[in-house]
Design an enzyme around this catalytic site. Structure first.
Site, PDB file in Angstrom:
ATOM      1  N   TYR A   1      29.306 -60.681 -44.058  1.00 51.30           N
ATOM      2  CA  TYR A   1      28.027 -60.069 -44.418  1.00 51.30           C
ATOM      3  C   TYR A   1      28.272 -58.580 -44.663  1.00 51.30           C
ATOM      4  O   TYR A   1      29.264 -58.017 -44.197  1.00 51.30           O
ATOM      5  CB  TYR A   1      26.979 -60.253 -43.317  1.00 51.30           C
ATOM      6  CG  TYR A   1      27.486 -59.987 -41.917  1.00 51.30           C
ATOM      7  CD1 TYR A   1      27.736 -58.693 -41.467  1.00 51.30           C
ATOM      8  CD2 TYR A   1      27.711 -61.034 -41.027  1.00 51.30           C
ATOM      9  CE1 TYR A   1      28.200 -58.445 -40.190  1.00 51.30           C
ATOM     10  CE2 TYR A   1      28.178 -60.796 -39.739  1.00 51.30           C
ATOM     11  CZ  TYR A   1      28.411 -59.495 -39.331  1.00 51.30           C
ATOM     12  OH  TYR A   1      28.874 -59.254 -38.064  1.00 51.30           O
TER      13      TYR A   1
ATOM     14  N   ARG B   1      27.406 -53.137 -26.195  1.00 48.31           N
ATOM     15  CA  ARG B   1      28.167 -53.079 -27.447  1.00 48.31           C
ATOM     16  C   ARG B   1      28.474 -51.645 -27.898  1.00 48.31           C
ATOM     17  O   ARG B   1      29.585 -51.340 -28.326  1.00 48.31           O
ATOM     18  CB  ARG B   1      27.356 -53.796 -28.537  1.00 48.31           C
ATOM     19  CG  ARG B   1      27.846 -53.605 -29.969  1.00 48.31           C
ATOM     20  CD  ARG B   1      26.844 -54.249 -30.922  1.00 48.31           C
ATOM     21  NE  ARG B   1      27.098 -53.912 -32.311  1.00 48.31           N
ATOM     22  CZ  ARG B   1      27.866 -54.604 -33.139  1.00 48.31           C
ATOM     23  NH1 ARG B   1      28.500 -55.677 -32.702  1.00 48.31           N
ATOM     24  NH2 ARG B   1      28.002 -54.252 -34.405  1.00 48.31           N
TER      25      ARG B   1
ATOM     26  N   HIS C   1      38.922 -56.380 -33.674  1.00 48.91           N
ATOM     27  CA  HIS C   1      37.599 -56.727 -33.141  1.00 48.91           C
ATOM     28  C   HIS C   1      37.611 -58.182 -32.690  1.00 48.91           C
ATOM     29  O   HIS C   1      38.597 -58.887 -32.823  1.00 48.91           O
ATOM     30  CB  HIS C   1      36.527 -56.535 -34.215  1.00 48.91           C
ATOM     31  CG  HIS C   1      36.277 -55.109 -34.608  1.00 48.91           C
ATOM     32  ND1 HIS C   1      35.120 -54.446 -34.284  1.00 48.91           N
ATOM     33  CD2 HIS C   1      37.038 -54.215 -35.296  1.00 48.91           C
ATOM     34  CE1 HIS C   1      35.174 -53.197 -34.755  1.00 48.91           C
ATOM     35  NE2 HIS C   1      36.333 -53.038 -35.382  1.00 48.91           N
ATOM     36  N   SER C   2      36.466 -58.627 -32.147  1.00 50.69           N
ATOM     37  CA  SER C   2      36.264 -60.050 -31.881  1.00 50.69           C
ATOM     38  C   SER C   2      34.757 -60.308 -31.993  1.00 50.69           C
ATOM     39  O   SER C   2      33.962 -59.363 -31.850  1.00 50.69           O
ATOM     40  CB  SER C   2      36.773 -60.432 -30.485  1.00 50.69           C
ATOM     41  OG  SER C   2      35.924 -59.966 -29.468  1.00 50.69           O
ATOM     42  N   TYR C   3      34.310 -61.525 -32.249  1.00 51.10           N
ATOM     43  CA  TYR C   3      35.098 -62.735 -32.419  1.00 51.10           C
ATOM     44  C   TYR C   3      34.736 -63.347 -33.760  1.00 51.10           C
ATOM     45  O   TYR C   3      33.803 -62.872 -34.403  1.00 51.10           O
ATOM     46  CB  TYR C   3      34.782 -63.745 -31.281  1.00 51.10           C
ATOM     47  CG  TYR C   3      33.320 -64.188 -31.236  1.00 51.10           C
ATOM     48  CD1 TYR C   3      32.904 -65.363 -31.871  1.00 51.10           C
ATOM     49  CD2 TYR C   3      32.359 -63.426 -30.591  1.00 51.10           C
ATOM     50  CE1 TYR C   3      31.583 -65.761 -31.848  1.00 51.10           C
ATOM     51  CE2 TYR C   3      31.032 -63.820 -30.564  1.00 51.10           C
ATOM     52  CZ  TYR C   3      30.638 -64.982 -31.193  1.00 51.10           C
ATOM     53  OH  TYR C   3      29.325 -65.360 -31.186  1.00 51.10           O
TER      54      TYR C   3
ATOM     55  N   HIS D   1      33.877 -52.067 -30.073  1.00 46.42           N
ATOM     56  CA  HIS D   1      32.665 -52.598 -29.442  1.00 46.42           C
ATOM     57  C   HIS D   1      32.982 -52.977 -28.002  1.00 46.42           C
ATOM     58  O   HIS D   1      33.912 -53.737 -27.736  1.00 46.42           O
ATOM     59  CB  HIS D   1      32.123 -53.793 -30.230  1.00 46.42           C
ATOM     60  CG  HIS D   1      31.612 -53.418 -31.582  1.00 46.42           C
ATOM     61  ND1 HIS D   1      31.921 -54.115 -32.724  1.00 46.42           N
ATOM     62  CD2 HIS D   1      30.825 -52.389 -31.972  1.00 46.42           C
ATOM     63  CE1 HIS D   1      31.331 -53.534 -33.762  1.00 46.42           C
ATOM     64  NE2 HIS D   1      30.660 -52.484 -33.335  1.00 46.42           N
ATOM     65  N   ALA D   2      32.197 -52.438 -27.092  1.00 49.28           N
ATOM     66  CA  ALA D   2      32.540 -52.457 -25.667  1.00 49.28           C
ATOM     67  C   ALA D   2      32.760 -53.857 -25.107  1.00 49.28           C
ATOM     68  O   ALA D   2      33.648 -54.066 -24.285  1.00 49.28           O
ATOM     69  CB  ALA D   2      31.443 -51.736 -24.872  1.00 49.28           C
ATOM     70  N   ARG D   3      31.979 -54.815 -25.548  1.00 48.51           N
ATOM     71  CA  ARG D   3      32.040 -56.149 -24.941  1.00 48.51           C
ATOM     72  C   ARG D   3      33.169 -57.022 -25.474  1.00 48.51           C
ATOM     73  O   ARG D   3      33.384 -58.140 -24.995  1.00 48.51           O
ATOM     74  CB  ARG D   3      30.705 -56.856 -25.134  1.00 48.51           C
ATOM     75  CG  ARG D   3      30.277 -57.088 -26.589  1.00 48.51           C
ATOM     76  CD  ARG D   3      28.848 -57.556 -26.605  1.00 48.51           C
ATOM     77  NE  ARG D   3      28.315 -57.773 -27.949  1.00 48.51           N
ATOM     78  CZ  ARG D   3      27.042 -58.089 -28.190  1.00 48.51           C
ATOM     79  NH1 ARG D   3      26.200 -58.206 -27.185  1.00 48.51           N
ATOM     80  NH2 ARG D   3      26.608 -58.281 -29.420  1.00 48.51           N
ATOM     81  N   GLU D   4      33.906 -56.525 -26.459  1.00 48.81           N
ATOM     82  CA  GLU D   4      34.980 -57.309 -27.074  1.00 48.81           C
ATOM     83  C   GLU D   4      36.285 -57.106 -26.291  1.00 48.81           C
ATOM     84  O   GLU D   4      37.247 -56.513 -26.778  1.00 48.81           O
ATOM     85  CB  GLU D   4      35.105 -56.931 -28.552  1.00 48.81           C
ATOM     86  CG  GLU D   4      33.831 -57.251 -29.334  1.00 48.81           C
ATOM     87  CD  GLU D   4      33.805 -56.694 -30.748  1.00 48.81           C
ATOM     88  OE1 GLU D   4      34.837 -56.162 -31.202  1.00 48.81           O
ATOM     89  OE2 GLU D   4      32.742 -56.786 -31.409  1.00 48.81           O
TER      90      GLU D   4
ATOM     91  N   ASN E   1      31.126 -48.679 -35.212  1.00 49.36           N
ATOM     92  CA  ASN E   1      31.612 -49.244 -36.468  1.00 49.36           C
ATOM     93  C   ASN E   1      30.538 -49.265 -37.555  1.00 49.36           C
ATOM     94  O   ASN E   1      30.661 -49.977 -38.553  1.00 49.36           O
ATOM     95  CB  ASN E   1      32.185 -50.650 -36.256  1.00 49.36           C
ATOM     96  CG  ASN E   1      33.244 -50.974 -37.288  1.00 49.36           C
ATOM     97  OD1 ASN E   1      34.033 -50.112 -37.671  1.00 49.36           O
ATOM     98  ND2 ASN E   1      33.273 -52.218 -37.755  1.00 49.36           N
ATOM     99  N   ARG E   2      29.495 -48.486 -37.356  1.00 49.08           N
ATOM    100  CA  ARG E   2      28.524 -48.191 -38.410  1.00 49.08           C
ATOM    101  C   ARG E   2      28.403 -46.679 -38.591  1.00 49.08           C
ATOM    102  O   ARG E   2      27.519 -46.205 -39.271  1.00 49.08           O
ATOM    103  CB  ARG E   2      27.138 -48.759 -38.056  1.00 49.08           C
ATOM    104  CG  ARG E   2      27.063 -50.263 -37.827  1.00 49.08           C
ATOM    105  CD  ARG E   2      27.322 -51.051 -39.095  1.00 49.08           C
ATOM    106  NE  ARG E   2      27.014 -52.470 -38.913  1.00 49.08           N
ATOM    107  CZ  ARG E   2      27.833 -53.358 -38.363  1.00 49.08           C
ATOM    108  NH1 ARG E   2      29.022 -52.961 -37.917  1.00 49.08           N
ATOM    109  NH2 ARG E   2      27.492 -54.625 -38.237  1.00 49.08           N
TER     110      ARG E   2
ATOM    111  N   GLU F   1      39.196 -60.095 -36.611  1.00 51.61           N
ATOM    112  CA  GLU F   1      38.208 -60.622 -35.662  1.00 51.61           C
ATOM    113  C   GLU F   1      38.927 -61.743 -34.918  1.00 51.61           C
ATOM    114  O   GLU F   1      39.164 -62.815 -35.485  1.00 51.61           O
ATOM    115  CB  GLU F   1      36.971 -61.148 -36.388  1.00 51.61           C
ATOM    116  CG  GLU F   1      36.154 -60.086 -37.100  1.00 51.61           C
ATOM    117  CD  GLU F   1      35.220 -59.320 -36.183  1.00 51.61           C
ATOM    118  OE1 GLU F   1      35.151 -59.661 -34.980  1.00 51.61           O
ATOM    119  OE2 GLU F   1      34.558 -58.374 -36.660  1.00 51.61           O
TER     120      GLU F   1
END
Length: 411
Positions: free
Chosen positions: A350, A228, A298-300, A170-173, A245-246, A372
């Site tokens: 989830y 993202r 990943h984060s967070y 995910h780009a923003r992580e 990631n989906r 994460e």
């Protein structure tokens, strides 16, 4: 510095306390504040969880709204009796504050965030400087044509088993590519000095993909820090990108993923529709006989997860994976007392279908884990550079623990 003006807004955190019975009375979880926000056409960017559809009772929900809408959002929260906290009241200031390390230079640094061009150059440099330990290859190209560099680490040897690790889904992580770079640094610097690392590199190979979603990562540096997804065009839609990631063939698009291209958790037009996920999946399929562990960073939220996320069913190796996650989390916390929660994805946070960890596990890679990283919401995706070093140091302990376990329990 990337300036995204006042529209970038504020970050809120709320605690959902609606009862399950209350939720069941409504098709759309009303009166969940998230639905109210959607109904009022607020531009809500969900940070945790990833989507409004994943909101559950007794869950902390982090989201971002544009600055000019923040007062209306606060009024809405108050009207509905929602407990909330403004974690970041000026996101632009928080963006600027990310760059708080003392290592300000144009060159690569392990304690600051590096843009893609810097990381790409670093992959070439680290391989050139450590030819006995590191080699670089290209496993594919992104949608926008950027080469996907993969580093292979380990002493040369015949029939070696391997561990695959990726960052930057995910780009923003941003903290995640920082960790992949840190891991490579530690491997080359401590080989021959640290007994565990030396043994690992002698007996195993490590495949490290520093950034999977390169196009998205570049976009976060140039246009939208909060982006993202990937940057592919979607047929029949003006909305860009798929959530990588989906996008894997693991319960694809069944639960916790969206069929709508405009959503942050869009699953794509088909499994592996994204060039990036296809390249990753192809590489792992080609090396299935040797890859014994898959680690995706990943984060967070400070979590250590394992399959499954696309179903509440437990994996057949649940007891072993849970034991490893417990021990690795304990190892991680031993340095700075950072607390991690661990367990199978769907039950621990989830449900989310189409994840790379579930896919890898279903391919037969038993030791499949998702990290994460820091934090739990204070900074979220805007973790300051001053936290790169401690975050990477503690995460390294957990990764080394898992890698050593894998080495001792090869199958």
């Amino acid at each position: 510095m990337l300036n995204q003006c006042n529209r970038i807004g504020m970050k809120f955190s709320i605690l959902i306390k609606t009862s399950p019975a209350h939720i069941q009375q409504s098709k759309k979880l009303q009166p969940h504040v998230c639905i109210y926000l959607s109904m009022y056409s607020f531009q809500v960017d969900f940070w945790q969880p990833d989507s409004v559809t994943l909101v559950r009772p007794k869950m902390q929900v982090d989201f971002r709204v544009e600055a000019e809408k923040s007062f209306k959002v606060e009024d809405l929260l108050k009207e509905n009796g929602m407990e909330y906290q403004v974690l970041i009241d000026n996101l632009q200031a928080a963006l600027d504050a990310q760059f708080d390390s003392q290592a300000r230079s144009a060159s690569h640094s392990y304690v600051k965030y590096n843009d893609w061009d810097t990381i790409a150059a670093w992959t070439a440099d680290i391989a050139a400087q450590n030819p006995d330990l590191v080699s670089r290859s290209v496993i594919g190209k992104t949608y926008e044509g950027r080469p996907m560099y993969l580093l292979k680490m380990g002493k040369s040897g015949a029939n070696k088993n391997a561990i695959f690790m990726d960052c930057g889904f995910h780009a923003r992580e941003w903290i995640t590519p920082a960790f992949c770079q840190w891991f490579v640094k530690e491997a080359v610097e401590t080989y021959g000095k640290d007994t565990v690392m030396t043994t690992l590199l002698d007996k195993l190979d490590f495949y490290v993909l520093p950034v999977l979603n390169i196009d998205g990562y570049v976009y976060t540096w140039t246009k939208d820090r909060m982006w993202r997804k990937t940057r592919s065009k979607n047929s029949g839609s003006i909305c860009i990108g798929t959530d990588p990631n989906r996008n894997f063939d693991a319960g694809w698009c069944t639960i916790g993923a969206s069929e709508h291209p405009c959503d942050a958790t869009y699953c794509g037009s088909a499994p592996e529709s994204e060039k990036e996920t296809k390249a990753l999946a192809d590489f792992i399929r080609e090396h299935l006989s040797t890859i014994k562990a898959y680690l995706t960073i990943h984060s967070y939220s400070q979590l250590l997860l394992f399959p499954y996320s696309y179903t509440y069913n437990l994996p057949s190796d649940y007891e072993e994976l849970n034991s490893i996650a417990r021990a690795a989390s304990k190892e991680l916390s031993s340095l700075y007392n950072t607390k991690y929660t661990y367990g199978p994805g769907a039950k621990t946070i989830y449900p989310a279908a189409g994840g790379s960890d579930d896919w890898a596990y279903d391919q037969g890679i038993k030791y499949s884990f998702t990290f994460e990283l820091r934090d739990t919401g204070r900074y979220g995706f805007l973790l300051p550079e001053s936290q790169i070093k401690p975050t990477c140091e503690e995460t390294l302990l957990a990764v080394k623990y898992i890698a050593n376990y894998v080495l001792e329990h090869l199958y």
